[in-house]
Scaffold this motif. Structure first.
Motif, mmCIF file in Angstrom:
data_model
loop_
_atom_site.group_PDB
_atom_site.id
_atom_site.type_symbol
_atom_site.label_atom_id
_atom_site.label_comp_id
_atom_site.label_asym_id
_atom_site.label_seq_id
_atom_site.Cartn_x
_atom_site.Cartn_y
_atom_site.Cartn_z
ATOM 1 N N GLY A 1 0.803 -1.212 0.000
ATOM 2 C CA GLY A 1 0.000 0.000 0.000
ATOM 3 C C GLY A 1 0.832 1.257 0.000
ATOM 4 N N ASN A 2 0.152 2.409 0.039
ATOM 5 C CA ASN A 2 0.844 3.694 -0.031
ATOM 6 C C ASN A 2 1.765 3.923 1.159
ATOM 7 N N MET A 3 1.299 3.579 2.364
ATOM 8 C CA MET A 3 2.166 3.756 3.527
ATOM 9 C C MET A 3 3.398 2.870 3.400
ATOM 10 N N ASP A 4 3.203 1.639 2.958
ATOM 11 C CA ASP A 4 4.322 0.706 2.834
ATOM 12 C C ASP A 4 5.359 1.208 1.843
ATOM 13 N N LYS A 5 4.898 1.730 0.724
ATOM 14 C CA LYS A 5 5.819 2.251 -0.285
ATOM 15 C C LYS A 5 6.592 3.451 0.258
ATOM 16 N N MET A 6 5.877 4.331 0.979
ATOM 17 C CA MET A 6 6.535 5.518 1.498
ATOM 18 C C MET A 6 7.527 5.172 2.598
ATOM 19 N N VAL A 7 7.143 4.235 3.488
ATOM 20 C CA VAL A 7 8.047 3.836 4.568
ATOM 21 C C VAL A 7 9.319 3.234 3.990
ATOM 22 N N ALA A 8 9.176 2.312 3.039
ATOM 23 C CA ALA A 8 10.350 1.667 2.458
ATOM 24 C C ALA A 8 11.214 2.666 1.702
ATOM 25 N N ALA A 9 10.577 3.631 1.030
ATOM 26 C CA ALA A 9 11.338 4.652 0.320
ATOM 27 C C ALA A 9 12.133 5.517 1.295
ATOM 28 N N MET A 10 11.492 5.934 2.381
ATOM 29 C CA MET A 10 12.190 6.761 3.359
ATOM 30 C C MET A 10 13.308 5.988 4.044
ATOM 31 N N ARG A 11 13.093 4.690 4.282
ATOM 32 C CA ARG A 11 14.150 3.866 4.871
ATOM 33 C C ARG A 11 15.338 3.773 3.908
ATOM 34 N N ALA A 12 15.057 3.666 2.614
ATOM 35 C CA ALA A 12 16.135 3.605 1.629
ATOM 36 C C ALA A 12 16.892 4.923 1.555
ATOM 37 N N VAL A 13 16.150 6.031 1.634
ATOM 38 C CA VAL A 13 16.790 7.343 1.642
ATOM 39 C C VAL A 13 17.758 7.444 2.818
ATOM 40 N N ASP A 14 17.364 6.869 3.956
ATOM 41 C CA ASP A 14 18.197 6.908 5.158
ATOM 42 C C ASP A 14 19.246 5.799 5.178
ATOM 43 N N GLY A 15 19.317 5.001 4.108
ATOM 44 C CA GLY A 15 20.305 3.935 4.031
ATOM 45 C C GLY A 15 19.937 2.689 4.801
ATOM 46 N N VAL A 16 18.624 2.524 5.110
ATOM 47 C CA VAL A 16 18.151 1.341 5.829
ATOM 48 C C VAL A 16 17.369 0.473 4.844
ATOM 49 N N TYR A 17 17.916 -0.695 4.513
ATOM 50 C CA TYR A 17 17.332 -1.477 3.426
ATOM 51 C C TYR A 17 16.644 -2.761 3.882
ATOM 52 N N LYS A 18 16.519 -2.982 5.166
ATOM 53 C CA LYS A 18 15.927 -4.227 5.640
ATOM 54 C C LYS A 18 14.408 -4.101 5.666
ATOM 55 N N SER A 19 13.824 -4.096 4.475
ATOM 56 C CA SER A 19 12.380 -3.956 4.302
ATOM 57 C C SER A 19 11.897 -5.073 3.387
ATOM 58 N N LEU A 20 10.685 -5.537 3.630
ATOM 59 C CA LEU A 20 10.172 -6.663 2.846
ATOM 60 C C LEU A 20 8.655 -6.587 2.745
ATOM 61 N N PHE A 21 8.134 -6.830 1.540
ATOM 62 C CA PHE A 21 6.700 -6.975 1.331
ATOM 63 C C PHE A 21 6.387 -8.453 1.141
ATOM 64 N N LEU A 22 5.475 -8.977 1.941
ATOM 65 C CA LEU A 22 5.117 -10.385 1.816
ATOM 66 C C LEU A 22 4.289 -10.598 0.557
#
Length: 351
Positions: free
Chosen positions: A283-304
Motif C-alpha cells: 500500500g501507499n504507507m508501505d511504499k513511502m516507509v520503504a522509500a524513506m528507509r532507503a533514503v536513510d540507508g536502511v534497506y531491511k524492508s520486505l513486502f510479503l
C-alpha cells in the motif's frame, strides 16, 4: 494522503501555481477532521519548499469566499496531461481543487516538477514536534532490536477486496458484512483467479505462517503498526508473543488524544526508524516507509507475497513443503530488500 499531497506539489510546480495547504477529507475512514497542521510541521514545510513551489496557509481575501472549481483527474483514461487538461481551468477560474491522476506517471514530469515533488516527499514533510516527541517515546519504549509489522486485516479492507475467508470468528464476519455495502464477495472460479492474483489480504494467522517460513523467531520483538479495527489478531499473537502496540506503550491519556491521522503518523515514524520493516500489503504507507528507509540507508524492508501464498495453497501445498516454497519465494527479496518503491527522482537529484 501524504502520497497525494506530494503529487499535488509536483502538479503545482508543473502548472506554475501557488499551493494552498489542504484540508484532509478523512471522515469516511476515521470519522475525524484533523488538518494538515495537526500532522505536519507547517512552517518547516513552507520554508523547505521555498524556491520550488509557493505555499500559502490561507486563501487570499479576493478568493476566500469562493468555492474552488473542482477538476477530477482521477477518472481520466489514457495518457493524461495536466498542462493540456488542467491549466486552462486554472487560468480561467484562478482557484481550483484537483484529485491527482494516476494516469500521468511522475516519470513524464519535466525535471523541475520532479525536483519539487521529491523535495516535498523526502525533505519538506516532517511531523509536528508533538508527534515526533511521541514517536521518539515509542521508539525508546520498544525492546530492541525490533521488527515493525504493518498488518492489514481490517473489515473495510477485506470488504473492499471482495475476498471470502473461511474459519473467521462470527464477530469478524459480522464486521466484514457491515462494511461490504454493495461490494459483494466474488465466488467460484472468479474468486480463485482473483485470490491467485494476490488481491486478498493475508490473515494474521497466514502472516504468522509466512514469517515462520522466513525463519523469523517467534520470540522476535514486534511493533504492530495497525489500525484499531484489526481482526483475528490472536491468530498472530498466539505464535509471536512479544508484540507491542501504540495502545500498550502510550499512556491512556496520550493514546486517547490521538485520532486516525495522528495514530497512522506514529506508526509511520516508528516504522521508518525500526530495525526491520515487513508489510503484508503493497500500500501507499508501505511504499513511502520503504522509500524513506532507503533514503536513510536502511534497506531491511520486505513486502510479503500474497500472490505466492495464494498460488501455493491453491495447489494443495501444505506443511513443510509450503514453508520451503515460501522461503524460496521471499529469499532474494528478504536478503536484497527488493520490493520497495522509490520515486524515480530519488536517483536523479541531489536535493
Amino acid at each position: 494522503m501524504r502520497r497525494d499531497f506530494c503529487d499535488g506539489v509536483g502538479i503545482a510546480r508543473l502548472l506554475n501555481a501557488t499551493l494552498v495547504l489542504p484540508k484532509f477529507e478523512v471522515a469516511a475512514y476515521w470519522n475525524e477532521s484533523s488538518g494538515f497542521g495537526d500532522v505536519f510541521d507547517v512552517d518547516y514545510f513552507i520554508e523547505q519548499m521555498s524556491g520550488y513551489v509557493q505555499v500559502v496557509k490561507e486563501l487570499p481575501p479576493a478568493v476566500a469566499s469562493k468555492e474552488p472549481f473542482r477538476v477530477d483527474c482521477s477518472k481520466r483514461k489514457g495518457q493524461f496531461d495536466y498542462v493540456e487538461s488542467v491549466l486552462p481551468s486554472l487560468l480561467e477560474h484562478q482557484y481550483i481543487s484537483i484529485t491527482p491522476a494516476m494516469s500521468q506517471r511522475r516519470d513524464r514530469y519535466p525535471l523541475y516538477a520532479k525536483a519539487a515533488h521529491c523535495q516535498a516527499c523526502y525533505k519538506a514533510l516532517r511531523l509536528t514536534k508533538y508527534l515526533e516527541k511521541k514517536g521518539s517515546e515509542l521508539l525508546q519504549a520498544i525492546p530492541k532490536p525490533f521488527l515493525s509489522l504493518h498488518l492489514r486485516f481490517e473489515p473495510d479492507m477485506v470488504a473492499y477486496s471482495q475476498c471470502q475467508y473461511s474459519g473467521l470468528s462470527a464477530t469478524s464476519m459480522a464486521a466484514i458484512e457491515a462494511a461490504r455495502g454493495d461490494r459483494k464477495p466474488l465466488t467460484g472460479e472468479v474468486a480463485q483467479i482473483w485470490r491467485n492474483r494476490g488481491k486478498c489480504p493475508l490473515t494474521p494467522n497466514e502472516t504468522a505462517l509466512v514469517l515462520q517460513a522466513l525463519s523469523i523467531s517467534t520470540d522476535t520483538n514486534i511493533y504492530l503498526a495497525a489500525g484499531d479495527g484489526l481482526m483475528e489478531l490472536e491468530g498472530f499473537t498466539s505464535v509471536y508473543t512479544n508484540v507491542v502496540t501504540k495502545s500498550s506503550l502510550l499512556s491512556d491519556r496520550d493514546f486517547n488524544s490521538l485520532h486516525g491521522n495522528t495514530k497512522a503518523a506514529l506508526d509511520y515514524y516508528v516504522s521508518i526508524n525500526s530495525d526491520y520493516y515487513i508489510a503484508t500489503f503493497f500500500g501507499n504507507m508501505d511504499k513511502m516507509v520503504a522509500a524513506m528507509r532507503a533514503v536513510d540507508g536502511v534497506y531491511k524492508s520486505l513486502f510479503l507475497s500474497r500472490r505466492a501464498f495464494a498460488t501455493l495453497t491453491s495447489k494443495g501445498i501444505r506443511g513443510e513443503k509450503l514453508m520451503d516454497e515460501l522461503w524460496k519465494t521471499h529469499r532474494d527479496d528478504f536478503v536484497m530488500s527488493r520490493g520497495y518503491a522509490l520515486s524515480d527522482c530519488f536517483c536523479e537529484f541531489q536535493l
